[in-house]
Design a protein around this motif. Structure first.
Motif, mmCIF file in Angstrom:
data_model
loop_
_atom_site.group_PDB
_atom_site.id
_atom_site.type_symbol
_atom_site.label_atom_id
_atom_site.label_comp_id
_atom_site.label_asym_id
_atom_site.label_seq_id
_atom_site.Cartn_x
_atom_site.Cartn_y
_atom_site.Cartn_z
ATOM 1 N N ARG A 1 -8.797 -1.180 7.832
ATOM 2 C CA ARG A 1 -7.370 -0.930 8.028
ATOM 3 C C ARG A 1 -6.575 -2.235 7.935
ATOM 4 N NH1 ARG A 1 -9.667 2.938 11.595
ATOM 5 N NH2 ARG A 1 -9.774 1.412 13.294
ATOM 6 N N PRO B 1 -9.244 7.359 4.361
ATOM 7 C CA PRO B 1 -8.393 7.576 5.545
ATOM 8 C C PRO B 1 -7.773 6.281 6.065
ATOM 9 C CG PRO B 1 -10.734 7.889 6.079
ATOM 10 C CD PRO B 1 -10.632 7.800 4.594
ATOM 11 N N ALA B 2 -8.462 5.144 5.877
ATOM 12 C CA ALA B 2 -7.892 3.862 6.322
ATOM 13 C C ALA B 2 -6.612 3.549 5.558
ATOM 14 C CB ALA B 2 -8.918 2.745 6.138
ATOM 15 N N ALA C 1 -4.652 5.735 3.910
ATOM 16 C CA ALA C 1 -3.625 6.737 4.220
ATOM 17 C C ALA C 1 -2.987 6.472 5.581
ATOM 18 C CB ALA C 1 -4.245 8.139 4.178
ATOM 19 N N GLU C 2 -3.807 6.079 6.539
ATOM 20 C CA GLU C 2 -3.289 5.819 7.890
ATOM 21 C C GLU C 2 -2.302 4.654 7.894
ATOM 22 O OE1 GLU C 2 -6.320 5.447 10.897
ATOM 23 O OE2 GLU C 2 -5.106 3.996 12.018
ATOM 24 N N VAL C 3 -2.659 3.561 7.235
ATOM 25 C CA VAL C 3 -1.793 2.373 7.245
ATOM 26 C C VAL C 3 -0.528 2.604 6.412
ATOM 27 C CG1 VAL C 3 -1.644 -0.063 6.598
ATOM 28 C CG2 VAL C 3 -3.714 0.824 7.692
ATOM 29 N N GLU D 1 1.003 5.399 5.990
ATOM 30 C CA GLU D 1 1.899 6.206 6.829
ATOM 31 C C GLU D 1 2.528 5.346 7.920
ATOM 32 O OE1 GLU D 1 -0.064 9.402 8.853
ATOM 33 O OE2 GLU D 1 1.800 10.516 9.139
ATOM 34 N N GLU D 2 1.730 4.501 8.523
ATOM 35 C CA GLU D 2 2.199 3.596 9.583
ATOM 36 C C GLU D 2 3.335 2.709 9.077
ATOM 37 O OE1 GLU D 2 -0.983 1.222 11.542
ATOM 38 O OE2 GLU D 2 0.011 -0.460 10.560
ATOM 39 N N ARG E 1 4.747 5.440 1.708
ATOM 40 C CA ARG E 1 4.057 6.431 0.880
ATOM 41 C C ARG E 1 4.812 6.759 -0.402
ATOM 42 N NH1 ARG E 1 1.264 8.643 -2.225
ATOM 43 N NH2 ARG E 1 0.435 10.764 -2.088
ATOM 44 N N ALA F 1 -11.645 13.422 7.353
ATOM 45 C CA ALA F 1 -10.327 12.847 7.648
ATOM 46 C C ALA F 1 -9.527 12.636 6.368
ATOM 47 C CB ALA F 1 -10.494 11.523 8.390
ATOM 48 N N ARG G 1 -5.954 14.263 5.167
ATOM 49 C CA ARG G 1 -4.842 13.438 4.670
ATOM 50 C C ARG G 1 -4.337 13.950 3.329
ATOM 51 N NH1 ARG G 1 -2.716 9.836 8.518
ATOM 52 N NH2 ARG G 1 -4.427 9.091 9.834
ATOM 53 N N LYS H 1 -0.933 12.833 1.728
ATOM 54 C CA LYS H 1 -1.060 11.376 1.887
ATOM 55 C C LYS H 1 -1.999 10.745 0.866
ATOM 56 C CE LYS H 1 1.429 11.942 5.580
ATOM 57 N NZ LYS H 1 2.895 11.673 5.502
#
Length: 365
Positions: A214, A239-240, A242-244, A246-247, A251, A264, A268, A273
């Motif tokens: 991440r 997922p790493a 997509a998570e960051v 979004e954070e 996107r 996960a 996403r 995502k």
């Protein structure tokens, strides 16, 4: 009575055991083992695990006084080396399949040679050794053609970037180890398929550390704020990323293309995502691993000839399993006909891919 079981014992994941009600003195107590050693502990291997179980069932290993065992490595090269060294001292092991964590590691290749010299059959699955340097350290490779897999994802990403009006720009690729065979081949294939209009600005390794995976994405977005695409090479990278993304709320300006299908990551994609996944078939890797190790162990030349009909030719020791392109159900930016690639692959909407997973009781692949 023969039974099938899935049991975790002292760090060993026992996949299919042939055993008898007759106690320790029964024939099953002396069963020989095939061992599958992963590169790391990741849900990707759950599908391979299911394939090993299916392969053992199809081959009726229990009736042959054999069983299939998976061991999950700790994500380090030294961990793999030590496990292989231990295998050499265990007289019940007759076959070993390894997902090599580092293609260029001479010590890892040496441990495989040591096993072969003791009469243990050795193959690589999913991650091969450097074929120019260490090809002879294993007999065969089973898995994806990772160069083709990389090109497949690159062509898919290129079409999606064009749909977004991005005809040029930079991108970053994320992977566990930049010198891993499958990672390197996929990244090179992606780069070649995307073409010179796009610039690979970085390749970032995380050594299978999920926090670092991440952090690498965060660092990439700071160092290269104008990139148009992020590429996840190993399963947990999806997922790493997509998570960051979004954070950071970016996107809308990024294309996200990834490999493999962690649960996960599928969630996403369903949430919009992730744009596209190229998914390997670890289930089939498991099935074919059992088939191959059994053929090698028993001297079944007919099966070996069927699996490797061009054994004397270039890469004739390679058995490839299938590839799938998975896209979102809702307004995908990619259509099957936009991918110009001579090699066969499946093209599936997310819901159809999830239906396939459900058929085998899987949540990821």
């Amino acid at each position: 009575m023969l039974v099938s079981s899935l049991v975790v014992v002292g760090g060993f994941l026992i996949l299919l055991s042939g055993c008898s009600s007759g106690g320790p003195s029964s024939p099953a107590a002396a069963a020989k083992r095939f061992v599958f050693l992963t590169n790391t502990d990741d849900p990707f291997w759950d599908a391979c695990n299911a394939g090993l179980v299916e392969g053992a069932k199809q081959a009726d290993l229990a009736a042959k006084n054999l069983r299939m065992v998976m061991e999950k490595n700790d994500g380090t090269t030294q961990g793999q080396i030590e496990r292989l060294r231990q295998f050499g001292s265990q007289s019940d092991i007759v076959g070993v399949a390894v997902s090599a964590i580092q293609a260029d590691n001479a010590a890892l290749a040496e441990e495989m040679r040591n096993l072969a010299q003791k009469g243990i059959k050795v193959i690589t699955v999913d991650g091969d050794l450097n074929r120019e340097k260490f090809r002879a350290a294993r007999a065969y490779y089973v898995g994806s053609d990772n160069a083709i897999a990389g090109r497949l994802l690159g062509k898919a990403a290129k079409a999606i970037l064009a749909a977004r009006g991005k005809e040029q720009g930079g991108y970053v690729q994320f992977v566990g180890f930049t010198d891993n065979d499958n990672g390197r081949a996929r990244m090179n294939g992606f780069r070649d398929a995307l073409g010179t209009a796009y610039t690979e600005v970085d390749r970032m390794g995380d050594q299978t550390d999920l926090s670092k995976a991440r952090d690498n994405v965060r660092t990439a977005l700071v160092n290269h704020p104008d990139v148009v695409a992020l590429v996840g090479i190993w399963s947990y990278n999806a997922p790493a990323i997509a998570e960051v993304v979004e954070e950071r709320g970016v996107r809308d300006r990024l294309t996200i293309a990834t490999f493999d299908a962690q649960a996960a990551a599928l969630d996403r994609m369903a949430a919009g995502k992730i744009d596209v996944m190229v998914v390997q078939n670890p289930f089939e890797m498991g099935v074919q691993t059992v088939r191959l190790l059994l053929a090698m162990h028993t001297g079944d030349d007919a099966t070996l000839a069927a699996m490797f009909p061009n054994a004397a030719g270039p890469d004739g020791d390679v058995y490839t399993t299938g590839l799938r392109v998975v896209v979102p159900d809702d307004k995908p930016l990619l259509k099957r006909e936009q991918i110009d690639l001579p090699q066969p692959f499946e093209f599936l909407p997310l819901s159809e891919f999830r239906a396939w997973l459900a058929k085998y009781g899987l949540s990821s692949s």
